[in-house]
Write a protein that holds these residues in place. Sequence first.
Motif, PDB file in Angstrom:
ATOM      1  N   TYR A 147       6.058  19.553  -8.362  1.00  0.00           N
ATOM      2  CA  TYR A 147       4.922  19.052  -9.129  1.00  0.00           C
ATOM      3  C   TYR A 147       3.624  19.298  -8.351  1.00  0.00           C
ATOM      4  CZ  TYR A 147       5.406  14.718  -6.314  1.00  0.00           C
ATOM      5  OH  TYR A 147       5.498  13.795  -5.293  1.00  0.00           O
ATOM      6  N   ARG A 148       2.525  19.400  -9.079  1.00  0.00           N
ATOM      7  CA  ARG A 148       1.242  19.685  -8.460  1.00  0.00           C
ATOM      8  C   ARG A 148       0.909  18.609  -7.431  1.00  0.00           C
ATOM      9  NH1 ARG A 148       0.596  21.473 -13.757  1.00  0.00           N
ATOM     10  NH2 ARG A 148      -0.209  19.454 -14.503  1.00  0.00           N
ATOM     11  N   HIS A 149       0.270  19.041  -6.348  1.00  0.00           N
ATOM     12  CA  HIS A 149       0.067  18.181  -5.192  1.00  0.00           C
ATOM     13  C   HIS A 149      -0.584  16.851  -5.556  1.00  0.00           C
ATOM     14  CE1 HIS A 149      -0.659  16.846  -1.179  1.00  0.00           C
ATOM     15  NE2 HIS A 149      -1.971  17.032  -1.239  1.00  0.00           N
ATOM     16  N   CYS A 150       0.142  15.765  -5.253  1.00  0.00           N
ATOM     17  CA  CYS A 150      -0.338  14.399  -5.479  1.00  0.00           C
ATOM     18  C   CYS A 150      -0.756  14.156  -6.928  1.00  0.00           C
ATOM     19  CB  CYS A 150      -1.494  14.058  -4.536  1.00  0.00           C
ATOM     20  SG  CYS A 150      -0.980  13.844  -2.810  1.00  0.00           S
ATOM     21  N   ASN A 151      -0.147  14.863  -7.860  1.00  0.00           N
ATOM     22  CA  ASN A 151      -0.498  14.745  -9.278  1.00  0.00           C
ATOM     23  C   ASN A 151       0.539  13.869  -9.979  1.00  0.00           C
ATOM     24  OD1 ASN A 151      -0.812  15.270 -12.129  1.00  0.00           O
ATOM     25  ND2 ASN A 151      -2.038  17.065 -11.583  1.00  0.00           N
TER      26      ASN A 151
ATOM     27  N   GLY B 116      -3.818  16.258   5.875  1.00  0.00           N
ATOM     28  CA  GLY B 116      -4.203  14.938   6.326  1.00  0.00           C
ATOM     29  C   GLY B 116      -4.461  13.935   5.223  1.00  0.00           C
ATOM     30  N   ASP B 117      -4.119  14.273   3.972  1.00  0.00           N
ATOM     31  CA  ASP B 117      -4.344  13.346   2.871  1.00  0.00           C
ATOM     32  C   ASP B 117      -3.113  12.469   2.663  1.00  0.00           C
ATOM     33  OD1 ASP B 117      -2.941  15.622   2.066  1.00  0.00           O
ATOM     34  OD2 ASP B 117      -3.688  15.559   0.017  1.00  0.00           O
ATOM     35  N   ILE B 118      -3.315  11.363   1.928  1.00  0.00           N
ATOM     36  CA  ILE B 118      -2.270  10.361   1.726  1.00  0.00           C
ATOM     37  C   ILE B 118      -1.877  10.341   0.258  1.00  0.00           C
ATOM     38  CG2 ILE B 118      -1.660   7.924   1.973  1.00  0.00           C
ATOM     39  CD1 ILE B 118      -3.907   7.694   4.057  1.00  0.00           C
ATOM     40  N   ALA B 119      -0.581  10.374  -0.009  1.00  0.00           N
ATOM     41  CA  ALA B 119      -0.088  10.324  -1.383  1.00  0.00           C
ATOM     42  C   ALA B 119      -0.282   8.930  -1.974  1.00  0.00           C
ATOM     43  CB  ALA B 119       1.392  10.699  -1.416  1.00  0.00           C
ATOM     44  N   ASP B 120      -0.331   8.864  -3.299  1.00  0.00           N
ATOM     45  CA  ASP B 120      -0.335   7.573  -4.002  1.00  0.00           C
ATOM     46  C   ASP B 120       1.111   7.066  -4.004  1.00  0.00           C
ATOM     47  OD1 ASP B 120      -0.407   5.407  -5.683  1.00  0.00           O
ATOM     48  OD2 ASP B 120      -1.116   6.503  -7.443  1.00  0.00           O
ATOM     49  N   LEU B 121       1.489   6.394  -2.936  1.00  0.00           N
ATOM     50  CA  LEU B 121       2.886   6.020  -2.738  1.00  0.00           C
ATOM     51  C   LEU B 121       3.332   4.930  -3.704  1.00  0.00           C
ATOM     52  CD1 LEU B 121       2.901   6.101   1.158  1.00  0.00           C
ATOM     53  CD2 LEU B 121       3.746   7.849  -0.414  1.00  0.00           C
ATOM     54  N   ASP B 122       2.468   3.988  -4.001  1.00  0.00           N
ATOM     55  CA  ASP B 122       2.824   2.942  -4.962  1.00  0.00           C
ATOM     56  C   ASP B 122       3.082   3.558  -6.338  1.00  0.00           C
ATOM     57  OD1 ASP B 122       3.393   0.246  -4.786  1.00  0.00           O
ATOM     58  OD2 ASP B 122       1.509  -0.367  -5.709  1.00  0.00           O
TER      59      ASP B 122
ATOM     60  N   ASN C  83       3.049   0.162   9.867  1.00  0.00           N
ATOM     61  CA  ASN C  83       4.352   0.318   9.224  1.00  0.00           C
ATOM     62  C   ASN C  83       4.394   1.412   8.170  1.00  0.00           C
ATOM     63  OD1 ASN C  83       2.812  -1.048   7.328  1.00  0.00           O
ATOM     64  ND2 ASN C  83       4.302  -2.676   6.964  1.00  0.00           N
ATOM     65  N   GLY C  84       3.406   2.283   8.171  1.00  0.00           N
ATOM     66  CA  GLY C  84       3.448   3.504   7.380  1.00  0.00           C
ATOM     67  C   GLY C  84       3.539   3.284   5.886  1.00  0.00           C
ATOM     68  N   ALA C  85       4.419   4.048   5.250  1.00  0.00           N
ATOM     69  CA  ALA C  85       4.554   4.018   3.795  1.00  0.00           C
ATOM     70  C   ALA C  85       4.894   2.626   3.278  1.00  0.00           C
ATOM     71  CB  ALA C  85       5.630   5.013   3.359  1.00  0.00           C
ATOM     72  N   VAL C  86       5.659   1.867   4.054  1.00  0.00           N
ATOM     73  CA  VAL C  86       6.051   0.517   3.634  1.00  0.00           C
ATOM     74  C   VAL C  86       4.819  -0.348   3.398  1.00  0.00           C
ATOM     75  CG1 VAL C  86       7.148  -1.615   4.461  1.00  0.00           C
ATOM     76  CG2 VAL C  86       8.333   0.572   4.694  1.00  0.00           C
ATOM     77  N   GLY C  87       3.796  -0.175   4.221  1.00  0.00           N
ATOM     78  CA  GLY C  87       2.580  -0.953   4.073  1.00  0.00           C
ATOM     79  C   GLY C  87       1.677  -0.468   2.956  1.00  0.00           C
ATOM     80  N   MET C  88       2.033   0.656   2.348  1.00  0.00           N
ATOM     81  CA  MET C  88       1.202   1.236   1.282  1.00  0.00           C
ATOM     82  C   MET C  88       1.846   1.084  -0.095  1.00  0.00           C
ATOM     83  SD  MET C  88      -1.288   2.480   3.156  1.00  0.00           S
ATOM     84  CE  MET C  88      -2.159   3.746   2.217  1.00  0.00           C
TER      85      MET C  88
ATOM     86  N   LYS D 182      -8.574  10.211   5.999  1.00  0.00           N
ATOM     87  CA  LYS D 182      -8.430   8.854   6.517  1.00  0.00           C
ATOM     88  C   LYS D 182      -7.303   8.779   7.553  1.00  0.00           C
ATOM     89  CE  LYS D 182     -10.170   6.695   2.296  1.00  0.00           C
ATOM     90  NZ  LYS D 182      -9.871   5.742   1.181  1.00  0.00           N
ATOM     91  N   THR D 183      -6.906   9.900   8.070  1.00  0.00           N
ATOM     92  CA  THR D 183      -5.814   9.987   9.030  1.00  0.00           C
ATOM     93  C   THR D 183      -6.281  10.760  10.262  1.00  0.00           C
ATOM     94  OG1 THR D 183      -4.938  12.073   8.168  1.00  0.00           O
ATOM     95  CG2 THR D 183      -4.172  10.027   7.113  1.00  0.00           C
ATOM     96  N   PRO D 184      -5.477  10.800  11.330  1.00  0.00           N
ATOM     97  CA  PRO D 184      -5.874  11.562  12.521  1.00  0.00           C
ATOM     98  C   PRO D 184      -5.794  13.074  12.336  1.00  0.00           C
ATOM     99  CG  PRO D 184      -4.197   9.906  13.050  1.00  0.00           C
ATOM    100  CD  PRO D 184      -4.246  10.027  11.574  1.00  0.00           C
TER     101      PRO D 184
END
Length: 384
Positions: A152-156, A182-188, A217-222, A314-316
Amino acid sequence: MTLAFNQRIHKALEERKQSDLLRSVIALERGNQAVFQNNGKWFDNFSSNDYLGLAASDELKLCYQQAVSDYGVGSAASPLVTGYSNQHQSLESALTEWLGYDSALFFSSGFAANQAVVFALLQKGDLLLQDKLNHASLMEAGMLCDAEMKRYRHCNQGHLAQLLQADKPMMAVTESVFSMDGDIADLDGFVSLCKQAGALSMIDDAHGIGVIGEQGNGAVGMTSKRADILVVTFGKAFGLNGAAVLCSREMKDYLTQFARHYVYSTAFSAAHAVAITRAVAMIQTQQWRREMLIELGAIYDETLNGTAGFVATKTPIKPWLVGEESDVLALCAALKREQSWTTAIRPPTVPKGSARLRITLSAAHEAKAVQKLAFNLKRHSEGC
């Protein structure tokens, strides 16, 4: 027949050379630290994944040294023979309590963990859905497993939702933080869509764990809901190496039977498990390391915002987009002359025309080193 292979190898290497895509290995004299020496010259290291600066921390080194003295340097067997120790069990307890899963299995690398899960779970007639920019380990597993794979298209999320309408067993996989952008997926959103469709959800948290989320705690916290499978690797923010697959007890029992990377690989040592357990505690309690990353990121962003090549994250992970392979190699060489060590990322790792520097920040960096790098990037970008 040997001649045919020799010709094939020579041709492939020449093609890489002509396209400025030839990769090479460089031996470092003082290890992968924030500042290292190479060929008698000192460099600020902006190419490692040691985001929290744990790899060379005195606390972790002393812990590992004592553990080696107590337990030796190797496990000498696979986990199902004699390679699993009380120290591995303690690490499992620390991880599951922290991240909210029932069980964990350990692997020699994130690459092995990702492939083990995909190969063991998917069968002919299943559908595997992957973010287009997922790691090569996941893409290769998808191509080699018996299931049909669609990207699927990136983060779509809309495109993912469309693909999740299939009437067959489905598994969807995303990274939390994408290593080249360095981008973050919409994990929720990702987990929610999977649950609504009855699909198995898997998150590769290699570049998120330790960095994003509450107490690192990474993805768990998101996410408000847990993914069915969470892969965390110890070679980035933990400062070590290896990986864990976190899941339900029944899933662990299944993977223990059928994940060949687990069954037939030597376990990492008890001493290594002790060091990772200490790193888990350090990540949770040493918030100053994440605060330092925020401060360094602000210095970098403030200097370079609006400059050609700059990408805000928003990441290193701070990609510096260049475009052509020859241009990124030239910029990389220029920065090395100025004692800033960066790595040129070229196709096929990234799409053609998007060659870049993959710049990474570490809590072990000094502010003046980041300021110097940013100043030189701006100067080269503006042709000064």
